[in-house]
Design an enzyme around this catalytic site. Structure first.
Site, mmCIF file in Angstrom:
data_model
loop_
_atom_site.group_PDB
_atom_site.id
_atom_site.type_symbol
_atom_site.label_atom_id
_atom_site.label_comp_id
_atom_site.label_asym_id
_atom_site.label_seq_id
_atom_site.Cartn_x
_atom_site.Cartn_y
_atom_site.Cartn_z
ATOM 1 C CG ASP A 1 -5.356 -6.734 -7.758
ATOM 2 O OD1 ASP A 1 -4.254 -6.859 -7.202
ATOM 3 O OD2 ASP A 1 -6.326 -6.168 -7.226
ATOM 4 N NE ARG B 1 -3.847 2.854 -0.575
ATOM 5 C CZ ARG B 1 -5.144 2.846 -0.267
ATOM 6 N NH1 ARG B 1 -5.770 3.945 0.010
ATOM 7 N NH2 ARG B 1 -5.821 1.703 -0.238
ATOM 8 C CB THR C 1 -1.920 -0.928 -9.425
ATOM 9 O OG1 THR C 1 -3.199 -1.554 -9.366
ATOM 10 C CG2 THR C 1 -1.308 -0.867 -8.026
ATOM 11 C CD GLU D 1 -3.067 -0.934 0.203
ATOM 12 O OE1 GLU D 1 -3.101 0.090 -0.505
ATOM 13 O OE2 GLU D 1 -3.890 -1.870 0.076
ATOM 14 C CD GLU E 1 -10.367 -1.456 -8.692
ATOM 15 O OE1 GLU E 1 -11.565 -1.214 -8.437
ATOM 16 O OE2 GLU E 1 -9.446 -1.264 -7.867
#
Ligand code: NAG
Ligand code: NAG
Length: 569
Positions: free
Chosen positions: A304, A173, A557, A169, A471
């Site tokens: 993913d 981010r 992503t 994360e 998404e």
């Protein structure tokens, strides 16, 4: 008018020039004189106890000119009035959220969109602020951008109430957000903070196996006591490549790239040895480097972006790292053959979804015809991947997968797709797929989850929430940029209207409990990806298509765009 003329006459043109010069200077100094405060611990000094720092090396091959990804738009720098109006609505939605974040949650990780407060859920390093930097820049909110850069410049990564952070994360981010804002603005404070953070996060590789721990326990990382786990989501190792490669590119220091390449080499070696050759299981043993023993395969949660990053790494390295293109080609073939399915729908729509597969001990594959909001990125992956390797059949699959998510949005009362659900699969993605109401009812009964008002075709909505995720809109944006199909603009607008209607609060936008209900109960939660991803992709789809072109930028992503090497497109 008169006032202006008087001004001109009194000042004369030399004075005007002087004034303009002063204004420019003020703006410029404001830009450059941000004081950067160094973090109180220098992570680049951490000793790697278990293995030598990897050999100096660089991206293996030479860059080349890759095929164009974007459609050739006729008026690529212009948009119609209708799109401009839509874009302005997205902009004002963003501004409302940002204003209230600034008022009620400044420097905290998230705004509480119902109670008008803030909370820290990601280490307390201003997650929403960092995640929004590039969106501010792209939307032309420069004053807000520079104010936020001022906050970033005084962040201390060593000052957090937490004892550990999620490597995945924080990489996608925070590190992704800083690198992308640096790529867009060239502001040096952002690079300095990205390097500090990158030096901290890369110590997650300071483990006996040399593979990353998915939680960075700060004290253990400093002293070499960190260990990688036995059963970790593949993304925790497989989805760090883009950010650390970009960090190596902008610093010209190969150490970050070398670390993530260790993971890629293991991925390549194991890709055909797994129980579903071509794919990797959802969980990896990072303590031993065994990526092959698990039975569960998905492109949804826990896996993913491991797949998403394969074609994106090929693009970011300017086609130099052919290993990623090869892995993408092999993985896409396995996903197409084993995970994609066509669901039965009342109108027999020609749409596709990606389910998940369990491999039995006798080697047989059991497909679970599920859908996940997280899996909706896969349409865009096939689109970008197909263009880069020159295979239009992937682009066609990408469009059908994207249409699947659009169909699922439209099916529910709120106009939004649930987090998780099940459908009835037809035997083949190519053959006919007739609607069989009796068969659907039987499956509905078998899968019953307490919802007795599901749209036809759905057999449950196991997790009926919507968490403001991007998404589906992400794939609509990418497929629009690839195909230029106007109906995708209308689809995006319909989706946005439904989302805003269900999630809007006086202070921002909130997650909702049940997409099957109009006026569903809201949750006091607005994750940073709402501003970083969902609203950014919406803003971009209604913007001139030569802005943030997919030929010049590659999005991580968390929707943070990194600049692709010049001379590779
Ligand atoms: C942009 O498109 C509009 C029509 O949609 C047209 O009237 C206008 O002249 C165009 N502007 C430019 C700069 O091409
Ligand atoms: C894995 O198998 C595919 C064929 O399905 C092949 O093209 C690819 O090169 C193989 N990968 C490795 C690393 O051997």
């Amino acid at each position: 008018m008169i006032v202006t003329r008087v001004w001109f006459r009194t000042l004369g043109s030399a004075s005007i020039l002087f004034l303009v010069g002063i204004l420019w200077y003020l703006r410029h100094t404001r830009y450059t004189t941000v004081q950067v405060h160094k973090s109180s611990f220098d992570w680049s000094q951490v000793k790697y106890l278990h293995h030598a720092q990897p050999e100096v090396g660089a991206v293996s091959g030479a860059t080349r000119i890759l095929p164009k990804i974007q459609h050739r738009f006729e008026r690529s720098s212009n948009i119609s009035k209708k799109q401009r109006q839509r874009r302005d609505v997205i902009l004002s939605t963003f501004k409302k959220c940002w204003r209230n974040y600034r008022t009620y949650a400044w420097k905290q990780d998230e705004l509480l969109p119902i109670s008008a407060g803030g909370k820290n859920s990601f280490g307390g390093w201003a997650a929403t602020l960092i995640d929004s930097l590039d969106t501010l820049w792209i939307m032309g909110l420069k004053e807000e951008f520079f104010e936020a850069v001022g906050v970033v410049a005084s962040l201390d990564w060593n000052s957090t109430p937490e004892t550990s952070c999620s490597v995945f994360e924080t990489t996608i981010r925070h590190l992704g957000g800083l690198l992308s804002a640096y790529d867009l603005s060239g502001h040096d404070a952002l690079l300095q903070k990205a390097v500090e953070l990158g030096d901290m996060l890369i110590t997650s590789f300071n483990t006996p196996s040399g593979l990353p721990a998915s939680w960075l326990d700060f004290e253990k990382a400093k002293t070499g006591q960190l260990e990688a786990g036995f059963h970790e989501p593949s993304t925790s190792a497989g989805s760090l490549a883009l950010e650390f490669t970009r960090l190596s590119q902008v610093t010209r220091d190969p150490k970050y790239y070398n670390m993530v390449t260790k993971v890629a080499v293991l991925m390549q070696q194991s890709q055909n040895q797994t129980k579903l050759p071509g794919m990797w299981p959802a969980n990896w043993n990072l303590a031993t480097g065994n990526f092959v023993s698990d039975n569960s395969f998905t492109i949804g949660a826990f896996a993913d972006s491991t797949y998403e990053y394969l074609p994106k790494m090929f693009a970011l390295t300017g086609g130099a790292d052919t290993m990623y293109a090869q892995m993408y080609r092999t993985a896409a073939e396995a996903i197409t053959n084993s995970l994609l399915y066509r669901p039965t729908t009342p109108n027999e729509d020609d749409v596709l979804f990606a389910g998940s597969v369990w491999v039995e001990s006798d080697g047989s594959q059991r497909l679970n015809p599920e859908g996940q909001h997280l899996s909706c990125f896969i349409g865009g992956m096939y689109g970008v991947g197909g263009k880069l390797i020159g295979d239009e059949s992937h682009v066609e699959l990408g469009l059908k997968l994207t249409k699947g998510c659009i169909w699922a949005y439209n099916a529910f009362a709120s106009g939004i797709m649930p987090e998780n659900f099940n459908l009835v699969a037809c035997p083949s993605i190519h053959g006919p797929c007739p609607w069989d109401e009796e068969k659907w009812r039987q499956k509905l009964y078998a899968d019953f989850d307490g919802h007795d008002d599901l749209p036809k075709g759905f057999t449950n909505a196991r997790v009926p929430t919507y968490l403001l995720r991007p998404e589906a809109i992400e794939s609509v944006f990418i497929m629009y940029r690839i195909t230029g199909r106007e109906e995708l603009l209308d689809a995006a607008w319909t989706m946005f209207q439904a989302i805003d209607k269900a999630t809007s609060t006086p202070y921002g936008n909130a997650a909702i409990e049940d997409v099957g209900t109009v006026g569903s109960r809201q949750r006091d939660s607005m994750e940073s990806f709402w501003l970083a991803e969902t609203l950014k992709y919406l803003y971009l789809i209604f913007s001139p298509p030569d802005g943030m072109s997919l030929d010049e930028w590659v999005f991580n992503t968390e929707a943070h765009p990194f600049r692709r090497p010049r001379g590779s497109y």
